[in-house]
Design an enzyme around this catalytic site. Structure first.
Site, PDB file in Angstrom:
ATOM      1  N   LYS A 140     -36.704   9.894  13.159  1.00 45.26           N
ATOM      2  CA  LYS A 140     -37.284  10.883  12.237  1.00 45.26           C
ATOM      3  C   LYS A 140     -38.802  10.889  12.318  1.00 45.26           C
ATOM      4  O   LYS A 140     -39.415   9.837  12.531  1.00 45.26           O
ATOM      5  CB  LYS A 140     -36.865  10.579  10.790  1.00 45.26           C
ATOM      6  CG  LYS A 140     -35.376  10.274  10.633  1.00 45.26           C
ATOM      7  CD  LYS A 140     -34.956  10.048   9.200  1.00 45.26           C
ATOM      8  CE  LYS A 140     -33.551   9.475   9.142  1.00 45.26           C
ATOM      9  NZ  LYS A 140     -33.491   8.008   9.241  1.00 45.26           N
ATOM     10  N   TYR A 188     -39.568   3.272   9.461  1.00 46.34           N
ATOM     11  CA  TYR A 188     -38.854   1.995   9.263  1.00 46.34           C
ATOM     12  C   TYR A 188     -39.507   0.876  10.079  1.00 46.34           C
ATOM     13  O   TYR A 188     -39.230  -0.304   9.844  1.00 46.34           O
ATOM     14  CB  TYR A 188     -37.367   2.099   9.657  1.00 46.34           C
ATOM     15  CG  TYR A 188     -36.559   3.160   8.932  1.00 46.34           C
ATOM     16  CD1 TYR A 188     -37.044   3.811   7.796  1.00 46.34           C
ATOM     17  CD2 TYR A 188     -35.291   3.516   9.382  1.00 46.34           C
ATOM     18  CE1 TYR A 188     -36.300   4.788   7.141  1.00 46.34           C
ATOM     19  CE2 TYR A 188     -34.537   4.491   8.732  1.00 46.34           C
ATOM     20  CZ  TYR A 188     -35.048   5.127   7.620  1.00 46.34           C
ATOM     21  OH  TYR A 188     -34.306   6.093   6.988  1.00 46.34           O
ATOM     22  N   HIS A 231     -38.507  14.083   8.330  1.00 44.39           N
ATOM     23  CA  HIS A 231     -38.013  13.088   7.379  1.00 44.39           C
ATOM     24  C   HIS A 231     -38.008  13.605   5.935  1.00 44.39           C
ATOM     25  O   HIS A 231     -37.055  13.363   5.195  1.00 44.39           O
ATOM     26  CB  HIS A 231     -38.865  11.813   7.495  1.00 44.39           C
ATOM     27  CG  HIS A 231     -38.170  10.570   7.071  1.00 44.39           C
ATOM     28  ND1 HIS A 231     -38.356   9.361   7.678  1.00 44.39           N
ATOM     29  CD2 HIS A 231     -37.277  10.333   6.074  1.00 44.39           C
ATOM     30  CE1 HIS A 231     -37.613   8.434   7.085  1.00 44.39           C
ATOM     31  NE2 HIS A 231     -36.950   9.004   6.100  1.00 44.39           N
ATOM     32  N   ASP A 261     -29.065   5.168  13.155  1.00 41.89           N
ATOM     33  CA  ASP A 261     -30.004   6.036  12.434  1.00 41.89           C
ATOM     34  C   ASP A 261     -31.252   5.245  12.073  1.00 41.89           C
ATOM     35  O   ASP A 261     -31.210   4.343  11.240  1.00 41.89           O
ATOM     36  CB  ASP A 261     -29.332   6.563  11.152  1.00 41.89           C
ATOM     37  CG  ASP A 261     -30.227   7.544  10.409  1.00 41.89           C
ATOM     38  OD1 ASP A 261     -30.074   8.765  10.631  1.00 41.89           O
ATOM     39  OD2 ASP A 261     -31.091   7.100   9.618  1.00 41.89           O
TER      40      ASP A 261
HETATM   41  N1  LIG Z   1     -33.650  10.278   5.271  1.00 43.92           N
HETATM   42  C1  LIG Z   1     -34.032   9.466   4.323  1.00 43.92           C
HETATM   43  O1  LIG Z   1     -34.985   9.722   3.578  1.00 43.92           O
HETATM   44  C2  LIG Z   1     -33.293   8.178   4.146  1.00 43.92           C
HETATM   45  C3  LIG Z   1     -33.554   7.373   3.024  1.00 43.92           C
HETATM   46  C4  LIG Z   1     -32.836   6.190   2.887  1.00 43.92           C
HETATM   47  C5  LIG Z   1     -31.894   5.832   3.840  1.00 43.92           C
HETATM   48  N2  LIG Z   1     -31.689   6.626   4.951  1.00 43.92           N
HETATM   49  C6  LIG Z   1     -30.710   6.245   5.997  1.00 43.92           C
HETATM   50  O2  LIG Z   1     -29.426   6.033   5.399  1.00 43.92           O
HETATM   51  C7  LIG Z   1     -28.979   4.719   5.744  1.00 43.92           C
HETATM   52  C8  LIG Z   1     -28.068   4.168   4.668  1.00 43.92           C
HETATM   53  O3  LIG Z   1     -28.716   4.194   3.406  1.00 43.92           O
HETATM   54  P1  LIG Z   1     -29.378   2.897   2.736  1.00 43.92           P
HETATM   55  O4  LIG Z   1     -29.523   1.846   3.754  1.00 43.92           O
HETATM   56  O5  LIG Z   1     -30.601   3.314   2.035  1.00 43.92           O
HETATM   57  O6  LIG Z   1     -28.343   2.495   1.612  1.00 43.92           O
HETATM   58  P2  LIG Z   1     -26.760   2.184   1.564  1.00 43.92           P
HETATM   59  O7  LIG Z   1     -26.186   2.168   2.936  1.00 43.92           O
HETATM   60  O8  LIG Z   1     -26.196   3.061   0.519  1.00 43.92           O
HETATM   61  O9  LIG Z   1     -26.742   0.724   0.927  1.00 43.92           O
HETATM   62  C9  LIG Z   1     -27.228  -0.401   1.604  1.00 43.92           C
HETATM   63  C10 LIG Z   1     -27.081  -1.577   0.624  1.00 43.92           C
HETATM   64  O10 LIG Z   1     -25.695  -1.812   0.370  1.00 43.92           O
HETATM   65  C11 LIG Z   1     -25.361  -3.146   0.715  1.00 43.92           C
HETATM   66  N3  LIG Z   1     -24.024  -3.110   1.341  1.00 43.92           N
HETATM   67  C12 LIG Z   1     -23.697  -2.610   2.559  1.00 43.92           C
HETATM   68  N4  LIG Z   1     -22.381  -2.733   2.788  1.00 43.92           N
HETATM   69  C13 LIG Z   1     -21.862  -3.345   1.705  1.00 43.92           C
HETATM   70  C14 LIG Z   1     -20.552  -3.754   1.360  1.00 43.92           C
HETATM   71  N5  LIG Z   1     -19.535  -3.569   2.188  1.00 43.92           N
HETATM   72  N6  LIG Z   1     -20.363  -4.364   0.154  1.00 43.92           N
HETATM   73  C15 LIG Z   1     -21.409  -4.559  -0.691  1.00 43.92           C
HETATM   74  N7  LIG Z   1     -22.670  -4.187  -0.414  1.00 43.92           N
HETATM   75  C16 LIG Z   1     -22.900  -3.585   0.773  1.00 43.92           C
HETATM   76  C17 LIG Z   1     -26.439  -3.619   1.666  1.00 43.92           C
HETATM   77  O11 LIG Z   1     -26.644  -4.989   1.531  1.00 43.92           O
HETATM   78  P3  LIG Z   1     -26.630  -6.018   2.820  1.00 43.92           P
HETATM   79  O12 LIG Z   1     -27.545  -5.461   3.863  1.00 43.92           O
HETATM   80  O13 LIG Z   1     -27.122  -7.293   2.205  1.00 43.92           O
HETATM   81  O14 LIG Z   1     -25.193  -6.084   3.261  1.00 43.92           O
HETATM   82  C18 LIG Z   1     -27.661  -2.850   1.166  1.00 43.92           C
HETATM   83  O15 LIG Z   1     -28.257  -3.536   0.079  1.00 43.92           O
HETATM   84  C19 LIG Z   1     -30.306   3.952   5.912  1.00 43.92           C
HETATM   85  O16 LIG Z   1     -30.140   2.696   6.504  1.00 43.92           O
HETATM   86  C20 LIG Z   1     -31.094   4.952   6.700  1.00 43.92           C
HETATM   87  O17 LIG Z   1     -30.672   4.962   8.044  1.00 43.92           O
HETATM   88  C21 LIG Z   1     -32.377   7.786   5.093  1.00 43.92           C
END
Ligand SMILES: NC(=O)c1ccc[n+]([C@@H]2O[C@H](COP(=O)([O-])OP(=O)(O)OC[C@H]3O[C@@H](n4cnc5c(N)ncnc54)[C@H](OP(=O)(O)O)[C@@H]3O)[C@@H](O)[C@H]2O)c1
Length: 275
Positions: free
Chosen positions: A75, A50, A108, A45
């Protein structure tokens, strides 16, 4: 490891667990996505904003994995809303990814101040008809945005990708989506590390009971709720941990205790305010 697939309203299906690359440094994206593919992820994704579509594309090309075994989402950014700009932005994304189609293309944010998401959606319908996008959907659309879209188009979005984790479950949007056959993708599934989900006793106790990590418990909660998720990690060990969630199951009481953590704990912006 076989990742379950979620059936979409347009006949396609999507792997329920994937890998997100928000905040993955463009300079490191190829290595990080290559690691994720080696770990076993097949659903990626990304988004134009990004800045790392090229790295995703390079990792996909280098992997040698047949294209049909991969699921790639990107997106459209807010300033590309509008008919011609959608087509131009999509062509540019496809080129950066080095692909000849994407599996899922999303608006998005609704960006209501622009008042162009209906026009943008009609351009998305054209892209889908062209075959270069398999499924089209939206992101950060709340009920008023979805109602308007459904009132002005016959094509129901395949997914709505919204901020969703135990502290912010968006019950109104998820109920509307379920009623209309729109699959829910949960972004920020781990609370982006900003919401202290892992320390909550409901999560920590379930983790201890199953001999798993709190992150695995939260991902399992999403999967059992039927959400599509793609947690992000730049660390290979955590990528593997987040993928290793198919050999245990949370019980009914554990699910209920985590579901009761709803706090309207939004960690990012309100969709009406991102323009
Ligand atoms: N559509 C939108 O507006 C939108 C907005 C935001 C995100 N997204 C999508 O959703 C995806 C996921 O959301 P997100 O990246 O924002 O947040 P998330 O997946 O909820 O959290 C990522 C954070 O959690 C940490 N983490 C990951 N696995 C872990 C584990 N097993 N134990 C402890 N900490 C852990 C990561 O650190 P490390 O990297 O240091 O491990 C990072 O700081 C994004 O990458 C993107 O593709 C979409």
């Amino acid at each position: 490891m076989t990742v379950p697939r979620i059936q979409l309203n347009d006949g396609h299906s999507i792997p329920q667990l994937g890998f997100g690359v928000f905040k993955v440094d463009p300079a490191e994206t190829e290595r990080i996505v290559s690691d994720a593919l080696e770990v076993g992820y097949r659903h990626l994704d990304t988004a134009r904003i990004y800045g790392n579509e090229e790295g995703v594309g390079r990792a996909v090309a280098a992997s040698g994995i047949p294209r049909e075994q991969l699921y790639v989402t990107t997106k459209l950014w807010n300033d590309d809303q509008g008919t011609q700009s959608v087509h131009d932005a999509f062509d540019a994304s496809l080129e950066r990814l080095g692909l000849d189609y994407v599996d899922l293309y999303l608006i998005h944010w609704p960006s209501p101040a622009r008042d162009r998401y209906v026009e943008t959606w009609h351009a998305f319908e054209e892209l889908r008809d062209s075959g270069r996008v398999r499924s089209i959907g939206v992101s950060n659309f709340l009920v008023p945005h979805l109602e308007r879209l459904l009132g002005e188009s016959d094509v129901v979005p395949a997914v709505d990708q919204i901020e969703l984790h135990p502290a912010h479950q968006q019950p109104a949007t998820t109920a509307f989506a379920e009623e209309h056959g729109i699959a829910i993708e949960a972004w920020g599934p781990l609370g982006q590390g900003k919401y202290p989900l892992f320390e909550l006793p409901e999560v920590a106790d379930a983790a201890a009971a199953h001999g798993r990590s709190p992150a695995q418990v939260v991902i399992r909660w999403h999967l059992q709720r039927g959400h599509i998720v793609f947690p992000k990690s730049s660390t290979r060990a955590r990528m593997a941990e987040n993928f290793d969630v198919f050999d245990f199951e949370l019980g009914e009481a554990e699910m209920q205790a985590i579901t009761a953590l709803e706090r309207e704990g939004r960690v990012s912006s309100h969709p009406d305010e991102v323009n």
